[in-house]
Motif scaffolding. Structure first.
Motif, PDB file in Angstrom:
ATOM      1  N   GLY C 176     -72.388  12.371   8.432  1.00  0.00           N
ATOM      2  CA  GLY C 176     -72.339  12.763   7.021  1.00  0.00           C
ATOM      3  C   GLY C 176     -73.431  13.766   6.684  1.00  0.00           C
ATOM      4  N   ARG C 179     -72.602  17.234   7.863  1.00  0.00           N
ATOM      5  CA  ARG C 179     -71.720  17.928   6.917  1.00  0.00           C
ATOM      6  C   ARG C 179     -72.543  18.513   5.771  1.00  0.00           C
ATOM      7  NH1 ARG C 179     -67.007  19.542   8.205  1.00  0.00           N
ATOM      8  NH2 ARG C 179     -65.712  18.111   9.348  1.00  0.00           N
ATOM      9  N   ALA C 200     -64.565  17.026   3.710  1.00  0.00           N
ATOM     10  CA  ALA C 200     -64.494  15.560   3.728  1.00  0.00           C
ATOM     11  C   ALA C 200     -63.923  15.022   5.031  1.00  0.00           C
ATOM     12  CB  ALA C 200     -63.655  15.063   2.552  1.00  0.00           C
ATOM     13  N   LEU C 203     -65.228  11.742   6.845  1.00  0.00           N
ATOM     14  CA  LEU C 203     -66.109  10.929   5.995  1.00  0.00           C
ATOM     15  C   LEU C 203     -65.357   9.702   5.507  1.00  0.00           C
ATOM     16  CD1 LEU C 203     -67.846  13.638   3.770  1.00  0.00           C
ATOM     17  CD2 LEU C 203     -68.542  12.739   5.982  1.00  0.00           C
ATOM     18  N   GLU C 207     -68.532   8.122   1.162  1.00  0.00           N
ATOM     19  CA  GLU C 207     -69.106   9.440   1.415  1.00  0.00           C
ATOM     20  C   GLU C 207     -68.274  10.521   0.745  1.00  0.00           C
ATOM     21  OE1 GLU C 207     -71.257   8.960   5.764  1.00  0.00           O
ATOM     22  OE2 GLU C 207     -69.069   9.030   5.682  1.00  0.00           O
ATOM     23  N   THR C 208     -66.950  10.336   0.765  1.00  0.00           N
ATOM     24  CA  THR C 208     -66.081  11.319   0.130  1.00  0.00           C
ATOM     25  C   THR C 208     -66.342  11.381  -1.368  1.00  0.00           C
ATOM     26  OG1 THR C 208     -64.449  10.803   1.797  1.00  0.00           O
ATOM     27  CG2 THR C 208     -63.699  12.081  -0.081  1.00  0.00           C
ATOM     28  N   ASN C 209     -66.531  10.225  -1.962  1.00  0.00           N
ATOM     29  CA  ASN C 209     -66.814  10.213  -3.396  1.00  0.00           C
ATOM     30  C   ASN C 209     -68.124  10.923  -3.694  1.00  0.00           C
ATOM     31  OD1 ASN C 209     -64.504   8.913  -4.061  1.00  0.00           O
ATOM     32  ND2 ASN C 209     -65.426   6.845  -3.967  1.00  0.00           N
ATOM     33  N   LEU C 211     -69.382  13.194  -1.955  1.00  0.00           N
ATOM     34  CA  LEU C 211     -69.152  14.612  -1.709  1.00  0.00           C
ATOM     35  C   LEU C 211     -68.562  15.272  -2.947  1.00  0.00           C
ATOM     36  CD1 LEU C 211     -69.119  16.848   0.563  1.00  0.00           C
ATOM     37  CD2 LEU C 211     -66.696  16.347   0.733  1.00  0.00           C
ATOM     38  N   GLU C 230     -58.932  21.242   1.602  1.00  0.00           N
ATOM     39  CA  GLU C 230     -59.142  19.813   1.760  1.00  0.00           C
ATOM     40  C   GLU C 230     -57.820  19.095   1.941  1.00  0.00           C
ATOM     41  OE1 GLU C 230     -62.183  18.086   2.242  1.00  0.00           O
ATOM     42  OE2 GLU C 230     -60.478  16.852   2.801  1.00  0.00           O
ATOM     43  N   ASP C 232     -57.987  15.562   1.584  1.00  0.00           N
ATOM     44  CA  ASP C 232     -58.145  14.345   0.803  1.00  0.00           C
ATOM     45  C   ASP C 232     -57.739  14.608  -0.650  1.00  0.00           C
ATOM     46  OD1 ASP C 232     -60.179  11.620   1.089  1.00  0.00           O
ATOM     47  OD2 ASP C 232     -59.537  12.314  -0.894  1.00  0.00           O
ATOM     48  N   LEU C 235     -60.068  13.604  -3.573  1.00  0.00           N
ATOM     49  CA  LEU C 235     -61.178  14.504  -3.786  1.00  0.00           C
ATOM     50  C   LEU C 235     -60.701  15.759  -4.505  1.00  0.00           C
ATOM     51  CD1 LEU C 235     -64.165  15.236  -3.097  1.00  0.00           C
ATOM     52  CD2 LEU C 235     -63.272  16.406  -1.105  1.00  0.00           C
TER      53      LEU C 235
END
Lengths: 302, 432, 274
Positions: C176, C179, C200, C203, C207-209, C211, C230, C232, C235
């Motif tokens: 993470g 990144r 993302a 992750l 971690e995505t949140n 980000l 992306e 995701d 996100l």
């Protein structure tokens, strides 16, 4: 015109011997991306083994001659060199798998120095006379002007080895495995290919071809010493790069170009410049085609 | 098993010795048991080391997995990164400077060679170690330096002190010119083209008239010391008061100190380059070309700079070499030379200045020590290279990056800003 | 993100103030059309997302923007200021970065054997001036510049929570953090447009949140525009103001997140024919 043709034929012969050695470089490079500096030494060892066994087998207790002698010696030299190639890989390269790019390269250089000095120590540092192994054959008179029997046999030998190699790579399971590893080692392993075995086989094949090259160059130049592996190895490697390293037809084409270039340069310019011509051609070709003749310029993946 | 295998393998070459006089085979059966015994011992040691290596790797992997990733520093690396590094270097320098007064001319000669190779190693390190461009023709630039001095001295009587910068300059220019067409080649293609360039240079030197071909150039003058005859009064003085060896040639001693100064200068330059904007661009280039461009670095320019600058030191070393050896011919600059210098860089530790120094010392001094084994020395040398790479592929001294210590004064020290403790290294104390 | 309308209007009509726009950008590899007349606009100070199934040509689009591939046809217009236009087509990657487009990579491309700080310092390369002689002589000007940029980089690292590992080698960072470091390194070039290629990927949800918040943070703090590739959806829907959808090298939809969610063409591209 005759002069031209005889230069052409000598270029062809030289080129085909380079090709035999270059194949070893290109195959190993294709599979593990290593410049196998010790390859030239394997070729030299092939020549030595051939010489030793010729002396052994042509002497009284066995007294072989002609074709039997040539073929037996070729087989023994090939087998021994194959084993040397295998052993070298096991000692100097296999423990280094996954290391940085330069470590195996230095290891290969060390191996090359070792083998050179090993042969020099246990044999001799003098030039040795290589016997004429090529049996007497009658060539049509019209050919004889440009092509002598040694060159003829060399061409036949080379053509046969290449045909066998092509067949092996195209049509056998092992050949397919080798192509797969060259494409993508990780994927090949995931689909159940034994990577170590493929690499071993590659080294053995390369060494066998190099040994044949060593035997043939012995027959053609008629003298060998422990140092022949170095220059021949360098030329063959140049040929492999010229053609696009990793590509098998590329190695052959590169070797032939190199052979012709040297032969014509020696004939029309001066023999002291023939080595230079080979290298200059290499630089020119790589400047305009950075991936070699048959090589593909890969677009880097991002 | 392995013993049998190797013995079988070596049998024809070792036992069936070709007798050149009688043109027959000369069996040497007595060699076989010796061979078998030594192979047996070596195999056992080899196996043991391999086992130990895989054990070490395993423990390291386990430690990393459990979050204990403290890479264990070996003592060599520890020394290299201790904060006494600078003092250590100075002490080393003093020792090296004293050596000629307590030893023989022979030692001084070898030490000079070792110092020349340190310079070469450091120069090549800029190209290979720092920038990641594999140059297998480095010896060509060395040759340019040597021939610059030899030829200009021979035809025009130019002195060492004029030729020293000229040699460096010519090498740099040549490096730049060669770099122009080939710099876009990648990895191994670059290696083979530089290799061919090295060979071409040697062949040109052999075949051209004014370089006097394979006969080479003899009687190259030693550097002058303000026009003083060093072997007269100054020598008598030094022998009497400083215990200098009476047969020492003071010109040689002078060369020794010149190359020592060159080495010190080189170390400073290379160190400063590496930790500058330019050096970081080279490092980025080595690490990842695409990301390097994405950072706004002009790839071609950075490569050319590295290539040309790396050649500068080869030129310097070449001039000194010519004055040391007083006779040069093209065969002094064979491919083996390039390989030797490359081995220094890799064995010592890529991109590590102390590594290169130790690498050169080992590679140049070791074969001298091995003279005891006379014939076997190159054999042992080759075997050692393989062994080194198998058991210590990173070289003797792994490179150490600079540590920056940031003393935050304005913000209250929440989590301590930097992991490094002050003892790690002595660099860049920053206050803001 | 209630103030989304400040940056774009929701009906997909972009007459605002684009900082980067492509017109009919096409890329052909051999016979394969990887990009087919792509028209895309990145509004100043906004977050724009480019989504699409695997192999749709998103990364190729990035590579064309940043000069890694020369596009076959079309134009890339970059407007660092309102009344200044630069065509980026055919420029080398380093030129593009110097002009103010910075990017990250799908598979992290850090300088692994260098420290975190050095990674960021390399990002400062094109704003630093020291040349060969500066490096060798270490004159006052060079040292002052060096210090200034080390401070700058350090501040940047502090701001994005990497100060604890300034001197660690990049390869030793957790995934993470790698990144994040790649983003910080891109920020060190002080870009006007930041291009993030699947930030993302790899992750976990937390971690995505984080980000998502980080991306919004960067936009507001650094005053730049972000173009985001992306996968995701969560996100993308949360973070971006405008979404472009690409499939087989063509743009098939454009609009605000709420519109894209219901767009039948998009659903078809993602889920296949009903």
């Amino acid at each position: 015109m005759d002069f031209f043709f005889s230069l052409f034929m000598s270029g062809l012969t030289k080129g085909s011997i380079y090709a035999l050695i270059a194949l070893g470089y290109t195959m190993v490079y294709g599979i593990i991306a290593l410049i196998n500096f010790a390859h030239g030494e394997i070729y030299m060892i092939g020549a030595f083994i051939a010489l030793i066994f010729t002396m052994h087998l042509s002497a009284p207790p066995v007294s072989m001659t002609g074709w039997t002698l040539l073929l037996t010696v070729a087989a023994i030299a090939a087998i021994y060199s194959g084993m040397y190639g295998w052993t070298v890989e096991k000692i100097a390269y296999q423990p280094l798998r996954g290391a940085s790019r330069l470590a195996p390269l230095i290891s290969a250089i060390g191996m090359s120095i070792f083998l050179q000095n090993y042969v020099q120590l246990v044999q001799t540092s003098n030039f040795l006379v290589f016997p004429d192994l090529i049996p007497q054959i009658e060539l049509p008179l019209s050919w004889a002007k440009t092509l002598n029997r040694t060159n003829f046999i060399i061409l036949i030998f080379t053509a046969l080895s290449m045909a066998t190699l092509t067949f092996f790579i195209k049509f056998t399971r092992m050949g397919m495995a080798m192509r797969a590893v060259a494409q993508d080692p990780t994927m090949a392993q995931l689909s159940g290919i034994n990577l170590d075995r493929v690499i071993s086989v590659t080294f053995i094949i390369g060494s066998v071809l190099a040994a044949l090259g060593g035997l043939l160059i012995g027959c053609s130049i008629r003298q060998i010493d422990f140092y022949i592996g170095f220059l021949a190895g360098m030329k063959a490697f140049t040929a492999a790069v010229l053609g696009g390293i990793g590509s098998i037809p590329g190695a052959v084409i590169g070797a032939l170009i190199l052979g012709f270039a040297e032969s014509f340069a020696a004939g029309y310019i001066s023999s002291s410049y023939k080595d230079m011509v080979a290298f200059i051609i290499l630089i020119i070709i790589l400047t305009f085609r950075p991936g070699g003749i048959m090589g593909t310029t890969q677009t880097q993946k991002v | 098993m392995a013993t049998l295998w190797i013995s079988f393998l070596a049998y024809p070459l070792v036992v069936l010795r070709i007798n050149t006089n009688t043109k027959s085979l000369d069996p040497q059966w007595s060699r076989l048991p010796i061979l078998a015994a030594s192979v047996f011992v070596i195999t056992i040691i080899w196996r043991f080391l391999l086992k130990r290596r895989s054990y070490l790797r395993l423990t390291k992997a386990v430690n990393e997995a459990s979050g204990l990733s403290v890479p264990k520093a070996t003592w060599l690396t520890t020394v290299a990164k201790s904060r006494y590094r600078r003092k250590l270097l100075v002490v080393l320098l003093v020792i090296v400077a004293i050596i000629p007064f307590v030893s023989t001319p022979y030692t001084v000669n070898i030490m000079t060679t070792a110092l020349i190779y340190i310079t070469l190693g450091l120069g090549l390190n800029v190209v290979v170690g720092v920038s990641g461009l594999l140059n297998l023709g480095y010896v060509a630039f060395y040759a340019i330096g040597a021939y610059t001095y030899a030829l200009l001295g021979y035809y025009f009587g130019l002195s060492f002190w004029i030729c020293l910068p000229l040699g460096a300059l010519f090498s740099t220019i040549l490096g730049f010119l060669l770099g122009l067409p080939i710099i876009r080649l990648s990895g191994d293609y670059l290696a083979i083209v530089t290799l061919s360039f090295g060979e071409i240079t040697r062949l040109v030197l052999t075949n051209l008239g004014f370089t006097r071909g394979p006969r080479g150039i003899t009687n190259i003058k030693p550097p002058s010391f303000f026009g003083l005859n060093l072997n007269g009064a100054p020598k008598a003085f030094l022998v009497e008061h400083f215990g200098l060896h009476p047969v020492m040639d003071l010109n040689r001693l002078f060369i020794y100190f010149i190359i020592l100064a060159v080495v010190v200068l080189t170390i400073i330059c290379v160190y400063r380059l590496e930790n500058s904007r330019l050096g970081r661009a080279w490092l980025a280039l080595r690490e990842d070309e695409i990301a390097c461009q994405a950072m706004g670095i002009n790839r071609t320019r950075a490569k050319l700079m590295a290539f040309a600058l790396g050649s500068t030191w080869a030129g310097l070393a070449g001039v000194v070499f010519a004055s040391q050896i007083t006779f040069i011919n093209p065969s002094s600059f064979s491919f083996m030379g390039s390989i030797m210098i490359l081995s220094i860089v890799v064995l010592g530790g890529m991109d590590s200045i102390p590594g290169v120094i130790i690498g050169a010392a080992v590679l140049i001094l070791l074969p001298e020590q091995l003279r005891f084994f006379s014939n076997y020395r190159m054999l042992i040398f080759g075997a050692l290279m393989v062994t080194m790479m198998v058991f210590r592929p990173g070289g003797l001294i792994q490179s150490v990056r600079e540590v920056y210590i940031h003393q935050a004064s304005d913000s209250p020290p929440e989590p301590r800003p930097v992991v490094a403790t002050p003892s790690t290294m002595d660099q860049e104390i920053l206050n803001d | 993100m209630t103030d989304r309308s400040l940056y774009t209007n929701h009906n997909g009509d972009h007459n605002g103030d684009p900082v980067l726009s492509t017109t009919a950008l096409s890329m052909v590899f051999g016979g394969l059309i990887a990009l087919d007349r792509v028209d895309l606009k990145v509004e100043r100070n906004s977050i724009t997302a480019l989504i699409g199934p695997n192999g749709a040509g998103k990364t190729t689009f990035f590579n064309c923007l940043t000069g890694i591939y020369p596009p076959t046809r079309g134009a890339i217009t970059y407007q660092p200021e309102k009344d200044r236009q630069i065509n980026l087509k055919g420029l080398a990657p380093d030129r593009v970065t110097q002009l103010g487009l910075a990017r990250t990579f799908q598979n992290i491309r850090l300088f692994n054997n260098l420290t975190v700080l050095e990674n960021v310092l390399i990002g400062c390369h094109c704003r630093m001036k020291a040349g060969l002689f500066g490096a060798l002589l270490r004159n006052r000007k060079t040292m002052a510049e060096e210090k200034a940029f080390i401070d700058f980089s350090y501040d940047l690292l502090v701001r994005y929570g990497l100060q604890a590992s300034v001197n660690e080698l990049a390869k030793n960072l957790p995934y993470g953090a790698q990144r994040r470091l790649e983003i910080v390194r891109a920020l060190a070039t002080v870009p006007k447009v930041l291009l993030l290629d699947e930030p993302a990927a790899g992750l976990n949800i937390n971690e995505t949140n984080e980000l998502g918040a980080l991306i919004e943070n960067i936009r507001s703090q650094e005053k730049l525009s972000i173009l985001l590739i992306e996968h995701d959806m969560n996100l993308v829907m949360k973070a971006s103001h405008t979404i472009y959808v690409m499939d087989y090298g063509k743009l098939i939809a454009v609009g605000a997140p709420s519109e894209i969610r219901q767009n039948p063409a998009v659903i078809k591209a993602y889920l296949g024919e009903e």
